[in-house]
Structures are given as structure tokens and as C-alpha cells.
Design a protein around this motif. Sequence first.
Motif, PDB file in Angstrom:
ATOM      1  N   UNK A  53      37.282  36.071  42.367  1.00 38.47           N
ATOM      2  CA  UNK A  53      37.602  37.499  42.492  1.00 38.47           C
ATOM      3  C   UNK A  53      38.402  37.995  41.298  1.00 38.47           C
ATOM      4  N   UNK A  54      39.372  37.183  40.867  1.00 38.57           N
ATOM      5  CA  UNK A  54      40.211  37.596  39.737  1.00 38.57           C
ATOM      6  C   UNK A  54      39.399  37.685  38.451  1.00 38.57           C
ATOM      7  N   UNK A  55      38.563  36.696  38.195  1.00 36.48           N
ATOM      8  CA  UNK A  55      37.762  36.697  36.972  1.00 36.48           C
ATOM      9  C   UNK A  55      36.761  37.844  36.996  1.00 36.48           C
ATOM     10  N   UNK A  56      36.164  38.095  38.156  1.00 39.09           N
ATOM     11  CA  UNK A  56      35.180  39.177  38.221  1.00 39.09           C
ATOM     12  C   UNK A  56      35.834  40.549  38.121  1.00 39.09           C
ATOM     13  N   UNK A  57      37.114  40.655  38.485  1.00 42.19           N
ATOM     14  CA  UNK A  57      37.791  41.953  38.404  1.00 42.19           C
ATOM     15  C   UNK A  57      38.284  42.268  36.995  1.00 42.19           C
ATOM     16  N   UNK A  58      38.319  41.274  36.119  1.00 40.98           N
ATOM     17  CA  UNK A  58      38.752  41.525  34.748  1.00 40.98           C
ATOM     18  C   UNK A  58      37.667  42.305  34.010  1.00 40.98           C
ATOM     19  N   UNK A  59      38.005  43.455  33.571  1.00 40.87           N
ATOM     20  CA  UNK A  59      37.073  44.287  32.817  1.00 40.87           C
ATOM     21  C   UNK A  59      37.628  44.444  31.408  1.00 40.87           C
ATOM     22  N   UNK A  60      37.130  43.681  30.482  1.00 43.66           N
ATOM     23  CA  UNK A  60      37.601  43.783  29.110  1.00 43.66           C
ATOM     24  C   UNK A  60      36.563  44.498  28.257  1.00 43.66           C
ATOM     25  N   UNK A  61      37.025  45.411  27.428  1.00 47.92           N
ATOM     26  CA  UNK A  61      36.075  46.106  26.572  1.00 47.92           C
ATOM     27  C   UNK A  61      35.500  45.197  25.495  1.00 47.92           C
ATOM     28  N   UNK A  62      36.151  44.061  25.238  1.00 46.58           N
ATOM     29  CA  UNK A  62      35.642  43.147  24.222  1.00 46.58           C
ATOM     30  C   UNK A  62      34.336  42.496  24.656  1.00 46.58           C
ATOM     31  N   UNK A  63      34.212  42.301  25.960  1.00 47.27           N
ATOM     32  CA  UNK A  63      32.986  41.693  26.477  1.00 47.27           C
ATOM     33  C   UNK A  63      31.989  42.797  26.791  1.00 47.27           C
ATOM     34  N   UNK A  64      30.798  42.615  26.370  1.00 48.45           N
ATOM     35  CA  UNK A  64      29.763  43.586  26.674  1.00 48.45           C
ATOM     36  C   UNK A  64      29.239  43.389  28.078  1.00 48.45           C
ATOM     37  N   UNK A  65      28.315  44.204  28.463  1.00 46.48           N
ATOM     38  CA  UNK A  65      27.716  44.115  29.791  1.00 46.48           C
ATOM     39  C   UNK A  65      27.001  42.782  29.965  1.00 46.48           C
TER      40      UNK A  65
END
Length: 155
Positions: A53-65
Motif C-alpha cells: 500500500x505504501x509503495x503504491x501510494x507513492x506518486x513521484x513525478x520522476x517516475x513515468x506512468x
Amino acid sequence: MSEATDRPVDGDAWADACAEDLAAEKARRRAEYGPQPGSAAEELRKLVDAVADKVSSLQTPLLGVAAQGAVQQAIRQAKSAVEPVIERNPQLFDHLAAAGNELLAAYRSAVEGQESRWTRTTEGASGTGPSKKAADDPSDPRDEGPSGTERIDLD
């Protein structure tokens, strides 16, 4: 006939009363201390879910879709790999937890023993007791050197 024999005998009355008392005590403890931890397998399952849950909730702009999709895929694969192991071997994790506790107890024992030896050697040097050099006292155990498995050095 006495009163005790006049009443119908309910053999389960004692068991029912004990079960009620036990349930009330469990409810009281749950209210006071919170829920009891589950088995080690259940706790591992909770940990995997929390990390996912924690990893999936991380939304970083560095990572693309595409990268976030790859992370989601990796999480699903990890969960699918862990779940069958937990289902097949729930007792395994209880044994591993118990073994970890035993290792921790052994480590604490070794550290406490070493600390007590350090404390004894510094007390003599600090002037609180008679200070003699180890070479002057033939009965001093520090003069003997390593003696098999008795000496444990954790450094």
C-alpha cells in the motif's frame, strides 16, 4: 430428597459459565490493551500489505506512468509469491519468530557477560578497589589468555 437433587442437572452450566467468564475477560483485555497480535504468518501478511500500500501510494513525478505500472506489477508478483508460502506453512513463521527470539536472548547474554567483564576491569583501574597489575597477580583470569569457548568477543 435434598434441594440439589430436586433441580434438573445441567452438565454444561459450569462450562457455559466458564466460557462466559473467559469471553468477558478477553473483551476486557482487548479494551484495555488493544487487539492481540496474530500469528507470525498473519503479521507477515499484514506487513506485505502495508508495504504494498505504501509503495503504491507513492506518486513521484520522476517516475513515468510506465514505471509506476512496472512497480505495481512487481508488487502484485511479490504478493502472489508470498501468499502461497504463508498459506502452506503458517507454522514456519511461528518457528522462525521463536528462533529469532532465542538468538536475541543468546546475544543479550553474551553482551551482558562481556559488559560485566569490562565493568570489573575498569573498577579496579578507577581506584575503587585494590589495583594490581595482572602480571603481579597469578590468580587474575585476565592473565590466562583465551580459554576455548568461554571467552566471547563480539567486536
